[in-house]
Enzyme design. Structure first.
Site, PDB file in Angstrom:
ATOM      1  N   TYR A  17     -11.556  -4.989   2.013  1.00 11.29           N
ATOM      2  CA  TYR A  17     -10.103  -5.195   2.108  1.00 11.29           C
ATOM      3  C   TYR A  17      -9.742  -5.787   3.478  1.00 11.29           C
ATOM      4  O   TYR A  17      -8.964  -6.743   3.580  1.00 11.29           O
ATOM      5  CB  TYR A  17      -9.434  -3.840   1.917  1.00 11.29           C
ATOM      6  N   LYS A  22      -7.965  -9.422   4.286  1.00 10.92           N
ATOM      7  CA  LYS A  22      -6.632  -9.446   4.916  1.00 10.92           C
ATOM      8  C   LYS A  22      -6.670 -10.237   6.226  1.00 10.92           C
ATOM      9  O   LYS A  22      -5.749 -10.985   6.542  1.00 10.92           O
ATOM     10  CB  LYS A  22      -6.150  -8.018   5.190  1.00 10.92           C
ATOM     11  N   HIS A  48      -2.989   6.459  -1.717  1.00 13.56           N
ATOM     12  CA  HIS A  48      -3.004   6.831  -0.303  1.00 13.56           C
ATOM     13  C   HIS A  48      -2.641   8.314  -0.159  1.00 13.56           C
ATOM     14  O   HIS A  48      -2.243   8.962  -1.131  1.00 13.56           O
ATOM     15  CB  HIS A  48      -2.006   5.970   0.473  1.00 13.56           C
ATOM     16  N   LYS A  50      -0.409  16.196  -5.894  1.00  9.83           N
ATOM     17  CA  LYS A  50      -1.204  17.438  -5.909  1.00  9.83           C
ATOM     18  C   LYS A  50      -0.290  18.659  -5.778  1.00  9.83           C
ATOM     19  O   LYS A  50      -0.521  19.687  -6.424  1.00  9.83           O
ATOM     20  CB  LYS A  50      -2.217  17.439  -4.755  1.00  9.83           C
ATOM     21  N   ARG A  75      -2.155   9.300  11.947  1.00 11.75           N
ATOM     22  CA  ARG A  75      -1.586   8.104  11.314  1.00 11.75           C
ATOM     23  C   ARG A  75      -0.127   7.937  11.720  1.00 11.75           C
ATOM     24  O   ARG A  75       0.576   8.924  11.954  1.00 11.75           O
ATOM     25  CB  ARG A  75      -1.635   8.225   9.772  1.00 11.75           C
TER      26      ARG A  75
END
Ligand code: NAP
Ligand code: GDP
Length: 314
Positions: free
Chosen positions: A137, A141, A180, A188, A209
């Site tokens: 990926y 990109k 993600h 979940k 993140r």
């Protein structure tokens, strides 16, 4: 003359964010067209050409891509590379052939070098190999940036790109195999609450993140299309001070979904430890831009999933 703006990948997480932003700030001289893979398979140059022939866009926001979370990338590096290279080649070539006035494509902070100094900025895209988990990926990109410069140099095309951090919001992909971290955790928690079970968070919970809400990214991408004139990419991210650990994210999702029992499965991969990005360039252009507070955005995203459970991608 008015703008005819084609949005590839217009039915996904980011496309819906852009649609929300464009509708909230309507301009008389803009016509927006949001496409899905059902309108055209962009891996095919012939189909893409027919699409451009039909719509004759003056502007394009190119989002369409094979997209997935850490575990999807780990399983399918070859497909991520191939599909994204094909899609990007079709779209950029047709933007040139049909004399599109401006193209904005989408990169990601997960394509930056793994071994690097922090914070990461726009000049560092090609400075070393990406993390091994998603190199297919990431290299596809990165080629978008190479293509943007080549098309500018050879044909004078106004092609550019944005680099968002991790994104979340309504219309995300909630499929537990491919998604993600945030949509996976929302799904979940939904199941755990329904079944009275614990939620398993993958990995150690320590990776860091930065997350941007899809509605904020939508507003920033509409701005990019209207105002940003550089070929060089621009990072679209919250500040470094807004970086959070996966454990913190899991706790916010659990609180919002009304779930208490979180467990960490440390046999599962953590992926890249962090990819802290600097949004100084964005702040030079838009010093007063207000991001939606993380907890507010999470509240809206969780509520969207619960209200749209039947039709959500899962
Ligand atoms: P998404 O929700 O999975 O949406 C993908 C979009 O691309 C959908 O509209 C899909 O159409 C379309 N598409 C996929 N394959 C196609 C094909 N072969 N031909 C035509 N259309 C195709 O993805 P997203 O999260 O919105 O991502 C949008 C962009 O943001 C991507 O370029 C991605 O790399 C980038 N990005 C995403 C994140 C993130 O955290 N999600 C972070 C950084 C950058 P259907 O609806 O018909 O399937
Ligand atoms: P990344 O930012 O490209 O690594 O993509 P992800 O959003 O898939 O994963 C971010 C982090 O969340 C990684 O450290 C994962 O180990 C962690 N994580 C925890 N639980 C999950 C889950 O259920 N799905 C995913 N995709 N990641 C999870």
């Amino acid at each position: 003359m008015g703008k005819k703006i084609l949005v590839t990948g217009g039915t996904g997480l980011v496309g819906r964010g852009i649609e929300f932003a464009a509708l909230s700030d309507k301009r008389e001289d803009e016509e927006w067209i949001f496409l899905s893979s059902k309108d055209c398979n962009l891996t095919s140059m012939d189909e893409t050409r027919k699409l451009f022939e039909m719509h004759k866009p003056t502007h394009v926001i190119h989002l369409a891509a094979m997209v997935g979370g850490l575990f999807s990338n780990l399983r399918q590096n070859a497909e991520f590379f191939r599909v994204n290279m094909l899609i990007n080649d079709s779209v950029l070539n047709c933007c040139r052939e049909f004399k599109v006035e401006k193209l904005v494509s989408c990169l990601s902070t997960c394509i930056f070098p793994d071994k690097t100094t922090y914070p990461i900025d726009e000049t560092m895209v090609h400075n070393g190999p990406p993390h091994s988990s998603n190199f297919g990926y990431a290299y596809a990109k990165r080629m978008l940036d190479v293509q943007n410069h080549a098309y500018r140099q050879q044909y004078g095309c106004q092609f550019t790109s944005v680099i968002p951090t991790n994104i979340f919001g309504p219309h995300d992909n909630f499929n537990l195999e491919d998604s993600h971290v945030i949509p996976a955790l929302i799904h979940k928690c939904y199941n755990a609450k329904r079944d009275g079970t614990a939620v398993t968070v993958f990995g150690s919970g320590t990776p860091l993140r930065q997350f941007i809400y899809s509605h904020d990214l939508g507003r920033l991408m509409v701005w990019t299309l209207r105002e940003y004139t550089e070929t060089e990419p621009i990072i679209l991210s919250v500040g470094e001070e807004d970086e959070v650990s996966i454990k913190q994210v899991a706790e916010v999702v659990a609180k919002e979904m009304g779930v208490e029992n979180l467990q960490f499965d440390t046999t599962k991969a953590d992926g890249q430890f962090k990819k802290t990005a600097n949004n100084a360039k964005l702040r030079q252009y838009l010093p007063d831009f207000q991001f939606t507070p993380f907890e507010q955005a999470m509240k809206e995203s969780c509520a969207w999933f619960v209200e749209n459970y039947e039709k959500a991608r899962k």
